[in-house]
Scaffold this active site. Structure first.
Site, PDB file in Angstrom:
ATOM      1  N   LYS A 254     -13.318   8.308  -1.977  1.00  0.00           N
ATOM      2  CA  LYS A 254     -12.447   7.425  -2.938  1.00  0.00           C
ATOM      3  C   LYS A 254     -12.264   6.409  -3.283  1.00  0.00           C
ATOM      4  CE  LYS A 254      -7.931   7.833  -1.024  1.00  0.00           C
ATOM      5  NZ  LYS A 254      -7.217   5.889  -1.305  1.00  0.00           N
ATOM      6  N   SER A 255     -12.590   5.239  -2.241  1.00  0.00           N
ATOM      7  CA  SER A 255     -12.655   3.661  -2.525  1.00  0.00           C
ATOM      8  C   SER A 255     -13.151   3.417  -3.891  1.00  0.00           C
ATOM      9  CB  SER A 255     -13.256   2.896  -1.492  1.00  0.00           C
ATOM     10  OG  SER A 255     -11.666   3.201  -0.730  1.00  0.00           O
TER      11      SER A 255
ATOM     12  N   ASP B  42      -7.651   3.977   7.611  1.00  0.00           N
ATOM     13  CA  ASP B  42      -7.364   5.044   7.193  1.00  0.00           C
ATOM     14  C   ASP B  42      -7.751   5.973   8.453  1.00  0.00           C
ATOM     15  OD1 ASP B  42      -6.414   3.782   4.946  1.00  0.00           O
ATOM     16  OD2 ASP B  42      -8.092   3.643   4.019  1.00  0.00           O
TER      17      ASP B  42
ATOM     18  N   ARG C 239       2.982   4.752   9.451  1.00  0.00           N
ATOM     19  CA  ARG C 239       1.902   5.313   9.597  1.00  0.00           C
ATOM     20  C   ARG C 239       1.984   5.345  11.463  1.00  0.00           C
ATOM     21  NH1 ARG C 239      -3.183   5.659   5.524  1.00  0.00           N
ATOM     22  NH2 ARG C 239      -2.104   7.269   4.161  1.00  0.00           N
TER      23      ARG C 239
ATOM     24  N   ARG D 261       6.143   1.088  -1.807  1.00  0.00           N
ATOM     25  CA  ARG D 261       4.851  -0.265  -1.037  1.00  0.00           C
ATOM     26  C   ARG D 261       4.768  -1.590  -1.810  1.00  0.00           C
ATOM     27  NH1 ARG D 261      -0.507   3.437  -0.670  1.00  0.00           N
ATOM     28  NH2 ARG D 261      -0.781   1.925   0.488  1.00  0.00           N
TER      29      ARG D 261
ATOM     30  N   GLY E 264      -2.139   3.425  -4.405  1.00  0.00           N
ATOM     31  CA  GLY E 264      -1.658   1.883  -4.000  1.00  0.00           C
ATOM     32  C   GLY E 264      -3.278   1.025  -4.266  1.00  0.00           C
TER      33      GLY E 264
ATOM     34  N   LYS F 252       1.078   1.608   4.389  1.00  0.00           N
ATOM     35  CA  LYS F 252       0.430   2.619   3.777  1.00  0.00           C
ATOM     36  C   LYS F 252       1.421   3.848   3.334  1.00  0.00           C
ATOM     37  CE  LYS F 252      -3.370   0.610   5.088  1.00  0.00           C
ATOM     38  NZ  LYS F 252      -4.220  -0.030   4.208  1.00  0.00           N
TER      39      LYS F 252
ATOM     40  N   GLN G  69      -8.047  -4.282  -0.892  1.00  0.00           N
ATOM     41  CA  GLN G  69      -7.080  -4.212  -2.150  1.00  0.00           C
ATOM     42  C   GLN G  69      -6.490  -5.188  -2.906  1.00  0.00           C
ATOM     43  OE1 GLN G  69      -4.381  -1.429  -1.719  1.00  0.00           O
ATOM     44  NE2 GLN G  69      -5.465   0.776  -1.509  1.00  0.00           N
TER      45      GLN G  69
ATOM     46  N   ARG H 146     -13.415   2.237  -7.552  1.00  0.00           N
ATOM     47  CA  ARG H 146     -13.643   0.945  -8.639  1.00  0.00           C
ATOM     48  C   ARG H 146     -14.835   1.324  -9.616  1.00  0.00           C
ATOM     49  NH1 ARG H 146     -11.539   0.616  -4.227  1.00  0.00           N
ATOM     50  NH2 ARG H 146     -11.388  -1.760  -2.699  1.00  0.00           N
TER      51      ARG H 146
HETATM   52  O1  SPQ Z   1      -4.925   3.908  -2.304  1.00  0.00           O
HETATM   53  P1  SPQ Z   1      -4.153   4.230  -1.330  1.00  0.00           P
HETATM   54  O2  SPQ Z   1      -2.894   4.641  -1.067  1.00  0.00           O
HETATM   55  O3  SPQ Z   1      -3.537   2.308  -0.360  1.00  0.00           O
HETATM   56  O4  SPQ Z   1      -4.801   3.860   0.063  1.00  0.00           O
HETATM   57  C1  SPQ Z   1      -5.504   4.318   1.257  1.00  0.00           C
HETATM   58  C2  SPQ Z   1      -5.378   5.950   2.535  1.00  0.00           C
HETATM   59  O5  SPQ Z   1      -5.064   6.230   3.301  1.00  0.00           O
HETATM   60  O6  SPQ Z   1      -6.480   6.549   1.206  1.00  0.00           O
HETATM   61  C3  SPQ Z   1      -4.375   3.710   1.972  1.00  0.00           C
HETATM   62  F1  SPQ Z   1      -2.902   4.245   2.322  1.00  0.00           F
HETATM   63  O7  SPQ Z   1      -6.279   3.560   1.319  1.00  0.00           O
HETATM   64  C4  SPQ Z   1      -6.594   2.484   1.519  1.00  0.00           C
HETATM   65  C5  SPQ Z   1      -7.308   1.754   2.842  1.00  0.00           C
HETATM   66  O8  SPQ Z   1      -5.986   1.590   3.347  1.00  0.00           O
HETATM   67  C6  SPQ Z   1      -7.933   2.336   0.034  1.00  0.00           C
HETATM   68  C7  SPQ Z   1      -8.267   0.987   0.033  1.00  0.00           C
HETATM   69  C8  SPQ Z   1      -9.441   0.565  -1.253  1.00  0.00           C
HETATM   70  O9  SPQ Z   1     -10.120   1.427  -1.824  1.00  0.00           O
HETATM   71  O10 SPQ Z   1      -9.132  -1.023  -0.973  1.00  0.00           O
HETATM   72  C9  SPQ Z   1      -8.032  -0.225   1.185  1.00  0.00           C
HETATM   73  C10 SPQ Z   1      -7.862   0.471   2.717  1.00  0.00           C
HETATM   74  O11 SPQ Z   1      -5.992  -0.733   2.005  1.00  0.00           O
HETATM   75  P2  SPQ Z   1      -6.063  -1.990   2.168  1.00  0.00           P
HETATM   76  O12 SPQ Z   1      -4.220  -2.119   2.497  1.00  0.00           O
HETATM   77  O13 SPQ Z   1      -5.885  -2.553   4.050  1.00  0.00           O
HETATM   78  O14 SPQ Z   1      -6.970  -2.615   1.346  1.00  0.00           O
END
Ligand code: SPQ
Length: 417
Positions: A13-14, A304, A335, A112, A84, A331, A159, A18
């Site tokens: 997903k990440s 996650d 959680r 959030r 997010g 999150k 993020q 991107r």
């Molecule tokens: O996109 P979202 O809703 O924030 O998704 C989550 C998940 O569980 O799928 C978090 F709730 O993943 C984030 C992860 O926790 C995805 C992510 C990224 O793609 O950059 C980074 C992480 O968050 P963070 O706040 O640590 O940057």
């Protein structure tokens, strides 16, 4: 009955988010194979279509005609849904564009905190106005010419880091971001794949802007955060033996593999491709799992996966302690609270702490009606608990699983035949 057979888990997903964003900002065409078409990634695709991008999808192949950092003003608010990642990264992109835009989200996303991105972007000269005190959605952005930034990250967050990288790429001069604890580095890696330059000096990331990127071709590997559910399921369900194929094993994401090894779980990596950072993951039922302490630098490498690791801990001998994980509170749900509530309802011994939780194993889980709080990772954790619980585990909010794993139940059926 155990889980058996081979499975190709959905794409990361990440990385999928991107790939769309870099493809949009580069010059020329980008082809992405095996893109994840989950609800969150569809949110990103739709937002960039509203920003003027031509994006073609054929199965899981995506072709995007890049706009060389010049996007079009959207005619209405961009809907960030539950994502997010889309919200925070797009803030860094839109802050430096030549127009006004508006971001809105679903009730969970609208709780959030977005200040973590808005504050450093404002230091760069961005004009971001949120309606909520913590900088929550809806947010109005007036694009501005930004100036470079020298920023120390207060929390490990890919993020926040990525939003600042996207802003820095559009800003004349050298921006520096210092990360005390490293977070996932997909943005840095993908930036290079699109012909950009970034230097990493110890804990400092340096980006000199403005930059121009060129379209490329790439294939997204399987998501280790999705694989985590089957890893846990196979470890705790007697008679299980599975092979998860072509999973991304970027070291900034593989904390779960280290934890499973420390627990004594039967897990091995096969067909490791160091360059592509992929491997097949072979997992077998493990009668005796040991408890572990999970803290410090390990946390961002498995943030996650903590819900499903906590489930694993209910089946391990002794006390598992998760600390330094206060980020879990912001999150898709809190959680820490939601997870402890769920585990207790299932008959496990779990207590929340300020920055994590303590799980005492081993517990025989029982069926229950649990609350997933509309959080995809909690819903999938409940579904995996259902494989070993005595009686049925029921929960609402199962549709949220499509946020990251649209074929979750089909894959469960495949492995549980
Ligand atoms: O996109 P979202 O809703 O924030 O998704 C989550 C998940 O569980 O799928 C978090 F709730 O993943 C984030 C992860 O926790 C995805 C992510 C990224 O793609 O950059 C980074 C992480 O968050 P963070 O706040 O640590 O940057």
């Amino acid at each position: 009955m155990g889980l058996r057979g081979n499975l190709k888990v959905p794409a990361d997903k990440s990385m999928s988010h991107r790939a769309v964003m870099f493809g949009a900002l580069a010059k020329g065409q980008t082809k992405v194979h095996n893109i994840l078409l989950s609800e969150d990634v569809k949110t990103t695709i739709q937002a960039f279509q509203q920003l003027g991008l031509t994006i073609q999808l054929k199965g899981s192949d995506m072709v995007i005609e890049g706009r060389d950092f010049t996007l079009t003003q959207p005619s209405e608010a961009l809907d960030m849904g539950n994502s997010g990642t889309t919200t925070r990264l797009i803030m860094g992109i839109l802050a430096a564009q030549n127009f006004d835009s508006e971001l809105k989200g679903d009730p969970s996303l609208s709780k959030r905190p977005m200040n973590r991105v808005a504050i450093p972007l404002t230091v760069m000269g961005a004009d971001i106005r949120a309606q909520g005190v913590k900088g929550t959605l809806p947010i109005h952005i007036t694009g501005k010419k930004l100036h470079p930034l020298d920023f120390e990250m207060p929390v490990a967050s890919a993020q926040v880091k990525s939003a600042l990288i996207f802003a820095a790429l559009q800003t004349a001069g050298k921006s520096k971001i210092t990360e005390e604890v490293p977070s996932r580095n997909h943005t840095e890696q993908m930036l290079k794949a699109f012909g950009g330059t970034i230097s990493i000096e110890g804990k400092k990331i340096i980006i000199e802007g403005p930059q121009h990127l060129r379209g490329t071709e790439m294939t997204i590997p399987g998501d280790i955060s999705s694989a985590a559910f089957w890893i846990a399921a196979a470890l705790i369900t007697p008679d299980s033996d599975i092979l998860l194929e072509n999973v991304g094993v970027n070291p900034t994401r593989t904390g779960i593999l280290d934890v499973v090894k420390a627990m004594g779980g039967k897990l091995e990596l096969l067909n490791v491709d160091d360059l592509a950072q992929t491997a097949d993951i072979h997992v077998q039922y493990t009668e005796t799992l040991k408890s572990v302490t999970i803290s410090g630098d390990l946390i961002p490498r498995l943030i996650d996966e903590i819900p499903v690791i906590a489930l694993l801990a209910t089946q391990a001998e002794g006390e598992t302690l998760v600390k330094d994980a206060a980020e879990l509170k912001v999150k898709e749900s809190d959680r820490i609270i939601a997870l402890v509530e769920m585990l207790r309802a299932l008959g496990a011994d779990a207590v929340p702490t300020e920055d994590g939780l303590i799980v005492q194993g081993q517990s025989k889980l029982q069926g229950a009606l649990v609350d997933s709080y509309g959080d995809h990772r909690l819903a999938m954790t409940a579904a995996i608990a259902g494989l070993i619980a005595d009686g049925e585990v029921q929960f609402a909010g199962g549709e949220m699983i499509a946020t990251s794993y649209p074929n979750f139940y089909q894959d469960m059926d495949k492995l549980c035949q």
